[in-house]
Design a protein around this motif. Structure first.
Motif, PDB file in Angstrom:
ATOM      1  N   LYS A 317       0.831  -1.211   0.000  1.00  0.00           N
ATOM      2  CA  LYS A 317       0.000   0.000   0.000  1.00  0.00           C
ATOM      3  C   LYS A 317       0.868   1.265   0.000  1.00  0.00           C
ATOM      4  O   LYS A 317       0.367   2.351  -0.256  1.00  0.00           O
ATOM      5  N   ASP A 318       2.138   1.107   0.282  1.00  0.00           N
ATOM      6  CA  ASP A 318       3.010   2.281   0.370  1.00  0.00           C
ATOM      7  C   ASP A 318       3.867   2.511  -0.870  1.00  0.00           C
ATOM      8  O   ASP A 318       4.505   3.545  -0.995  1.00  0.00           O
ATOM      9  N   MET A 330       5.079  -8.707   3.647  1.00  0.00           N
ATOM     10  CA  MET A 330       5.400  -8.253   5.002  1.00  0.00           C
ATOM     11  C   MET A 330       6.893  -7.989   5.151  1.00  0.00           C
ATOM     12  O   MET A 330       7.316  -7.017   5.767  1.00  0.00           O
ATOM     13  N   ARG A 331       7.662  -8.874   4.571  1.00  0.00           N
ATOM     14  CA  ARG A 331       9.106  -8.677   4.652  1.00  0.00           C
ATOM     15  C   ARG A 331       9.504  -7.403   3.929  1.00  0.00           C
ATOM     16  O   ARG A 331      10.328  -6.623   4.427  1.00  0.00           O
ATOM     17  N   TYR A 335      11.412  -4.057   5.364  1.00  0.00           N
ATOM     18  CA  TYR A 335      12.640  -3.512   4.791  1.00  0.00           C
ATOM     19  C   TYR A 335      12.472  -2.052   4.391  1.00  0.00           C
ATOM     20  O   TYR A 335      13.327  -1.217   4.647  1.00  0.00           O
ATOM     21  N   LYS A 336      11.358  -1.769   3.741  1.00  0.00           N
ATOM     22  CA  LYS A 336      11.239  -0.472   3.077  1.00  0.00           C
ATOM     23  C   LYS A 336      10.419   0.565   3.838  1.00  0.00           C
ATOM     24  O   LYS A 336      10.645   1.762   3.662  1.00  0.00           O
ATOM     25  N   HIS A 337       9.485   0.111   4.616  1.00  0.00           N
ATOM     26  CA  HIS A 337       8.545   1.081   5.180  1.00  0.00           C
ATOM     27  C   HIS A 337       8.541   1.125   6.703  1.00  0.00           C
ATOM     28  O   HIS A 337       8.754   2.178   7.291  1.00  0.00           O
ATOM     29  N   THR A 338       8.291   0.016   7.340  1.00  0.00           N
ATOM     30  CA  THR A 338       8.194   0.057   8.808  1.00  0.00           C
ATOM     31  C   THR A 338       9.570   0.033   9.470  1.00  0.00           C
ATOM     32  O   THR A 338       9.721   0.486  10.591  1.00  0.00           O
ATOM     33  N   HIS A 339      10.534  -0.521   8.754  1.00  0.00           N
ATOM     34  CA  HIS A 339      11.904  -0.640   9.267  1.00  0.00           C
ATOM     35  C   HIS A 339      11.953  -1.406  10.591  1.00  0.00           C
ATOM     36  O   HIS A 339      12.846  -1.198  11.397  1.00  0.00           O
TER      37      HIS A 339
END
Length: 584
Positions: A317-318, A330-331, A335-339
DNA sequence: GCCGCCCGCGCCCTCTGCTGGCTACAG
DNA sequence: ACTGTAGCCAGCAGAGGGCGCGGGCGGC
């Protein structure tokens, strides 16, 4: 030999072969003893097939000290694996068919073989004798062999699977050992099947034989580590153990248990056991209609087909990324968004998203280097570095500058090259210590180190916590520490940097007594002695004291400190007199 | 038996930094 | 002309990020 096209559906492995080679006309099929047999007569195509297998399945170590002969293009195109045709089977140079090939063709549950009158030289290869391993291509036996391990009585036809001369040539015994052979070979090529490396129960007949095989391989000249990341513990399926143990624990206490002879798996449930036993086979009933690749479950097949079609149901979604499975999404988000990095290193602040990354990271602490180069003493901590290192032996330079066509072993080197040589107005780095401008950061570091004695890590002062990156300021700073006067006399204002202070204190006390005596003497001046004579005596005494390295100030202040106000006034007068006299 | 979650392996990539050979240049 | 020096440059290794994909397993 008359070529006759057969229905490729009959030949599951031949389908794969066609996928790889493309040139279907070069495969020749014929009937032999009422069996469908395939042969390959095109030397070019044959070589492609063989090269492919060498590169991905057998790995370079088998070709001791030989340069890998695959071109990058061939290597990259070899995404698929063919473990079937053809078979190269040489027991030894004298006896066997060094200049000939066996060709195995799978016909569903049967395997046929045919000797092809082809010479290795046709393939342009100059193979060293040590690669003539008699069982290399016995991988083709997998389905049958896996069944065979369950007992010859279940599959009596296996003993007839191969003509006797083939068995003799390969010194191969069908039945249980056929599976062990497969197991050992899979280990050898780093593509281990779902079986333990060495059976734990060493007393079982299977384990004994297998372990002997493993020993034999270990003692052979064939290194098990190697090129193309084919080696490796990494690929061994050891991950089964914990879950197996869970099942094993569940099964404990059951009166009737089914124990897998190939691993630790134990269960009381027969269906579970049967399901588990399937994991030891390579039975893949779910075939992809696009590439013929087989899968054990329909879910795996579905995901595989998603790869063909490009359908990725799980969209981020991001960003624009999409993935086949939710886990991948989820992975990606981690990696890219939630860190979010749930795996923390206990030895340093490093954290990461995946366990495998932590495992790799831990090696940087332990120094473990499980991936060994077969050409030199280099060992790496991960497979990629070994592969990259192998380019230094092969001379391969896969990265080409699109401007000057210069070639490089690493992409980053090429990138630097393009920036430094073909890019205008590249900002240079200014040395913070002088006016020098230097193109590269690493060279600036060298510059700082050489010309400014700059130490990146910083050097700690031996007397305090101060950190210095340059040698000279550190030396100056430490000199200040050394010049620091830490010892103060209790009796006078004397301070020093050495511990000789105690010696001074004793002397100081003695001198004080002398001074007192002088004072006393001055007060009780001898009768008839003039003031000038008294002063002269004082001056002599002072000079004596001075020669003993006691300063005037020291004496005076020490004296003043101990005197009463009247005496102080008197002493000050005396000191003033002495000073005046000294001035004169 | 299917589905989905989770795990682990493998592959490829980038960034970073060190090293040593080469070369221009000043003394 | 020679020599020492410092920047340029390619080679190479360390470390980590990101993702594809297959397999195990529990739940339904």
């Amino acid at each position: 030999m008359q070529g006759s096209r057969q229905n490729p559906e009959v030949f599951t492995k031949i389908k794969d072969l066609e996928t790889i080679n493309g040139d279907k006309g070069s495969n020749v099929f014929w009937r032999h003893d009422d069996k469908d047999v395939m042969g390959m007569v095109s030397t070019v195509e044959r070589r492609q097939t063989f090269s492919y297998e060498v590169n991905t399945a057998l790995s370079a170590p088998l070709f001791k000290r030989q340069e890998p002969f695959l071109t990058p293009a061939e290597e990259n195109s070899s995404r698929k694996r063919i473990l079937s045709l053809p078979v190269v089977s040489f027991e030894d140079e004298e006896e066997a068919h060094l200049s000939e090939h066996y060709c195995l063709a799978l016909r569903q549950d049967r395997m046929d073989f045919q000797l092809l009158g082809m010479e290795l030289q046709h393939f342009g290869m100059n193979l060293e004798p040590d690669i003539h391993h008699s069982h290399l291509r016995m991988l083709d036996l997998l389905p049958q062999a896996a069944e065979a391990q369950q007992g010859e009585e279940d599959h009596p036809e296996l003993t007839n699977l191969f003509p006797q001369d083939f068995q003799d040539a390969a010194e191969m015994h069908l039945g249980e050992e056929a599976y062990e052979l497969h197991e050992v070979e899979m280990e050898l090529i780093g593509n281990a099947p779902a079986v333990p490396d060495v059976l734990e129960n060493e007393n079982s007949p299977t384990a004994r034989k297998t372990n002997q095989r493993v020993d034999a391989v270990a003692k052979s000249s064939l290194p098990v580590h190697g090129y193309g990341e084919a080696s490796s513990e990494g690929r061994r399926r050891k991950k089964k153990a914990p879950r197996m143990r869970r099942n094993q624990m569940k099964a404990q206490g059951q009166s009737t248990t089914h124990q897998c002879r190939l691993c630790e798996f134990t269960t009381a449930n027969l269906s579970d056991f049967n399901c588990h036993m399937k994991s030891h086979t390579i039975e893949r009933p779910h075939k992809c209609h696009l590439c013929s690749k087989g899968f054990r479950t329909i879910t795996l097949l579905r995901n595989h087909i998603y790869g063909h079609t490009g359908f990725r149901p799980h969209k981020c979604k991001d960003c624009d990324m999409a993935f086949i499975t939710r886990g991948e999404l989820m992975r990606h988000q981690r990696y890219k968004h939630t860190h979010e990095k749930p795996f923390k290193c206990s030895m340093c602040p490093y954290s990461c998203v995946e366990t495998s990354k932590m495992k790799r990271h831990i090696r940087s602490h332990t120094g473990e280097r499980p991936y060994l180069c077969c050409f030199c003493s280099y060992a790496s901590r991960d497979t990629y570095k070994l592969k990259r290192h192998m380019r230094t032996h092969s001379g391969e330079k896969p990265y080409e500058c699109y401007i000057c066509l210069a070639r490089f072993t690493q992409s980053s080197t090429m990138k630097t090259h393009i920036v430094q040589k073909h890019t205008e107005n590249v900002p240079k780095l200014q040395c913070p210590k002088c006016n020098a401008t230097i193109a590269r950061k690493s060279d600036l570091r060298v510059h700082l180190r050489k010309l400014h004695s700059y130490v990146d890590a910083g050097m700690k002062c031996r007397y305090c916590d101060a950190i210095f990156h340059e040698r000279y300021p550190l030396i100056q700073h430490q000199r200040d520490h050394r010049d620091e006067k830490k010892f103060r006399c209790d009796h006078c204002s004397y301070i020093c940097k050495q511990n000789s202070h105690h010696e001074h204190s004793e002397k100081c006390r003695q001198k004080q007594r002398k001074v007192k005596a002088l004072e006393t003497g001055r007060k009780g001046r001898k009768k008839g002695e003039t003031e000038k004579e008294a002063s002269s005596q004082l001056k002599d005494n002072f000079c004596t004291m001075e020669s003993e390295q006691l300063t005037f100030g020291t004496v005076a202040s020490a004296e003043l400190a101990e005197m009463g106000s009247e005496d102080k006034q008197s002493a000050e007068v005396t000191c003033e007199m002495i000073l005046n006299m000294m001035d004169k």
